[in-house]
Design a protein around this motif. Structure first.
Motif, PDB file in Angstrom:
ATOM      1  N   HIS A  20      35.573  62.832  69.931  1.00 23.77           N
ATOM      2  CA  HIS A  20      36.408  62.063  69.000  1.00 23.77           C
ATOM      3  C   HIS A  20      35.891  62.220  67.567  1.00 23.77           C
ATOM      4  O   HIS A  20      34.716  61.988  67.298  1.00 23.77           O
ATOM      5  N   GLU A  21      36.771  62.622  66.680  1.00 21.08           N
ATOM      6  CA  GLU A  21      36.395  62.700  65.271  1.00 21.08           C
ATOM      7  C   GLU A  21      36.434  61.317  64.625  1.00 21.08           C
ATOM      8  O   GLU A  21      35.680  61.046  63.694  1.00 21.08           O
ATOM      9  N   ASN A  22      37.314  60.455  65.120  1.00 23.88           N
ATOM     10  CA  ASN A  22      37.475  59.123  64.532  1.00 23.88           C
ATOM     11  C   ASN A  22      36.637  58.091  65.279  1.00 23.88           C
ATOM     12  O   ASN A  22      36.108  58.347  66.366  1.00 23.88           O
TER      13      ASN A  22
END
Length: 650
Positions: A20-22
């Motif tokens: 997950h980037e967020n």
């Protein structure tokens, strides 16, 4: 060699955060891993201890969520993959399946106990789970356990299916490998080459396949190479008919390339197997499908099943999707796919999460079962049902656009200046205009004199009681609409936006009052609980034996358990009367990884069938609002909880 001493759940948690980037919240992680927020916090602390020597860490921003940071993310990703370890039951069952697939002789169970450092009872439980996974489900392989010797039947096709599924599960779609386990059996070099070969051939012949089926094809071809190299081939069979020219060309080219690059000879039956995988799984180009040409593209059985399902939805649930051309064409593609000889859906997401988001849609999908049995000769499994439910979810979205009368009449009560109230209105309509109709913006102090009788929803920017008639209609929000406000609103909308399905059913309080109650039941297993509680309705003449069969079938194919606390189980086979029973367990029960304290069993008359939607949403909301697992221990406590619910909810 460097390693990470983590449990399987902790490894999954680390993989989720790496992917997950967020930011991702603790509650989202808990939902995906069937754990509590407290467990997630403990796991993160344990993971961080293991990551510290590698200059990596799971960090957090207060009230926003967790994120992963590392000097060398690839190093951590490699360390997070397991070679041979037996931390969890999943690890042990995976190991057992591999060993049984790769041996021609039965395995001594006492040797397995010593090898995995487990007790005889633990191994027996693992073997039972192995049977549930592969003997009672596809590929339906026979598992023999006699005289302390364990073996799989010598069916090469079934063994390959299991080997492929073991590598396919937990596949890392951000990379070219399994996210959790190292490839114990296949050569990573061969698998890497197969990924390139398959991709090039599918592109050349203009074939589109969903990611999960491409990965399965890549692994299946690699497994084929490994098995042929070890002297195992599929048994000879009658040649397969190959009407799909593109799939035939692609499969021939893939296998011819394998023969050339890997210096192996591939027999005809192997060519047939890969052709079936490609022809069954490739997707039709939706831009080339119209209502005018469906008869040329789809078989008559596909068209008949779609027509029957559309009629069923309209007859029983008053859902007319006949004007939704996009839904109809998507439904045809779905039915074509499930009728194919080989088909599979993505299983990456925790099915419990999907079920909690598709409460209504899953029941509408279940109605397809009778049609599947009639035309295909079998019932849909959980994955197939969930994907049909997603299809129904999209159709309902369009249905709301066609029926503005279903919009919820909404009043915004704001203590700020009217500009803030107007801003709230615009933000909400921007996201939820299909479901909400804002009828008034009023100051909080005027709310006592306002007539809310025709109002479905009140959004209030302060913590204040307005009147008894507004109980159950109020959602407290902040003037700037926080993420928590959005979550509360979406939970409310999830049930209320489909309330037209059960609008004329009235209150269900009377069914609580006439329900059967139990406080002394304890069950050894899930199916014992289902049979005991379902048999009560049969024994008292409320429902026939077919009701009990349907209840057991539902649990077997697509369990009603998708969150801890209260389990609501039912069957849609018509009963003589609508009846509920409540069972408060003295000790919480593990039900498919969910901790269950209360079991509600239901039977419905044909006239009351839509009550199931109302009750499913009511009990789901109750689970979200209350910690039933740790707060309810008796009939009186549960009754008190039910009685306290506002009339607007039930």
């Amino acid at each position: 060699m460097d390693t990470l001493s983590l449990t399987l759940r902790q490894r999954k948690l680390l993989h989720i955060l790496q992917s997950h980037e967020n930011l991702i919240t603790g509650s989202e992680l808990a939902s995906q891993l069937n754990a509590t927020a407290r467990t997630i916090r403990s796991d993160i602390a344990a993971i961080n201890l293991e990551l510290k020597p590698f200059n990596a860490k799971i960090d957090s921003i207060r009230s926003k969520g967790y994120f992963f940071t590392a000097e060398n993310g690839d190093k951590i990703r490699e360390l997070n993959r397991i070679n041979t370890a037996f931390f969890t039951r999943d690890d042990r069952i995976r190991y057992l399946a591999f060993q049984l697939c790769l041996t021609d002789t039965p395995i001594n169970v006492y040797d397995l106990e010593d090898e995995m450092f487990i007790s005889h009872t633990t191994l027996e439980n693992d073997i039972h789970t192995l049977k549930l996974l592969y003997m009672l489900k596809s590929p339906f392989i026979n598992i023999t356990n006699q005289h302390s010797m364990l073996s799989f039947e010598p069916d090469e096709r079934k063994r390959r299916h299991i080997l492929t599924s073991l590598i396919h599960r937990h596949w890392n779609y951000n990379s070219r490998e399994n996210a959790i386990y190292e490839n114990e059996y296949v050569s990573e070099e061969i698998l890497d080459q197969m990924i390139d070969i398959v991709s090039q051939c599918l592109h050349k012949h203009r074939l589109r396949m969903e990611d999960t089926n491409i990965v399965w094809l890549n692994i299946a071809c690699t497994i084929m190479y490994e098995r042929l190299s070890s002297g195992y081939m599929l048994p000879q069979a009658s040649p397969v008919s190959k009407p799909d020219a593109s799939a035939l060309a692609a499969s021939n080219e893939i296998l011819a390339t394998m023969e050339r690059l890997f210096s192996i000879s591939i027999p005809p039956q192997e060519y047939d197997e890969i052709y079936l995988l490609i022809s069954s799984a490739h997707i039709l180009d939706p831009s080339k499908i119209t209502l005018a040409n469906t008869c040329r593209i789809f078989d008559a059985s596909v068209l008949d099943m779609a027509a029957e399902y559309m009629e069923l939805l309209q007859e029983f649930y008053h859902l007319d999707f006949s004007t939704d051309e996009d839904f109809y064409l998507t439904l045809l593609q779905y039915i074509r796919f499930i009728l194919a000889p080989v088909h599979r859906f993505s299983t990456q997401e925790n099915p419990s999460i999907s079920k909690s988001h598709l409460i209504t849609e899953l029941e509408l999908a279940w109605a397809f079962q009778s049609i599947a049995l009639k035309h295909a000769g079998y019932y849909l499994n959980e994955e197939e049902l969930l994907h049909l439910a997603y299809c129904i979810s999209g159709a309902l979205e369009f249905h709301f656009e066609l029926h503005p009368e279903y919009k919820l009449s909404t009043v915004i009560c704001c203590h700020e200046h009217m500009t803030v109230a107007w801003s709230i209105k615009r933000k909400l309509l921007g996201a939820y205009e299909k479901y909400l109709k804002v009828t008034a913006l009023i100051p909080v102090n005027q709310a006592k004199n306002y007539d809310f009788s025709d109002t479905d929803l009140i959004l209030l920017t302060v913590h204040k009681k307005i009147s008894d008639e507004t109980l159950g209609k109020i959602i407290e929000i902040s003037p700037y609409i926080s993420p928590n406000d959005i979550r509360k609103l979406e939970i409310y909308l999830q049930s209320q936006k489909v309330s037209f399905l059960y609008r004329n059913t009235g209150s269900v309080r009377s069914f609580f009052e006439t329900a059967y109650w139990h406080e002394d039941y304890e069950f050894d297993n899930i199916f014992s609980a289902v049979e005991t509680l379902g048999s009560e309705f049969v024994d008292k003449g409320i429902a026939g034996r077919e009701y009990l069969s349907a209840l057991l079938q539902r649990e077997s194919l697509c369990s009603n358990a998708y969150c801890s606390g209260l389990l609501f189980q039912f069957a849609m086979t018509p009963a003589k009367q609508t009846q509920l029973s409540f069972t408060v367990l003295p000790r919480r029960m593990n039900w498919r990884n969910h901790k269950i304290r209360v079991i509600v069993t239901a039977a419905f008359t044909a006239a009351d069938r839509t009550l199931v939607f109302k009750l499913k949403h009511f009990f789901y909301r109750l689970n979200k609002q209350c910690d039933i697992t740790n707060a309810v221990y008796s009939k009186d406590e549960l009754l008190q909880l039910l009685t306290a619910q506002p009339d607007a909810h039930i």
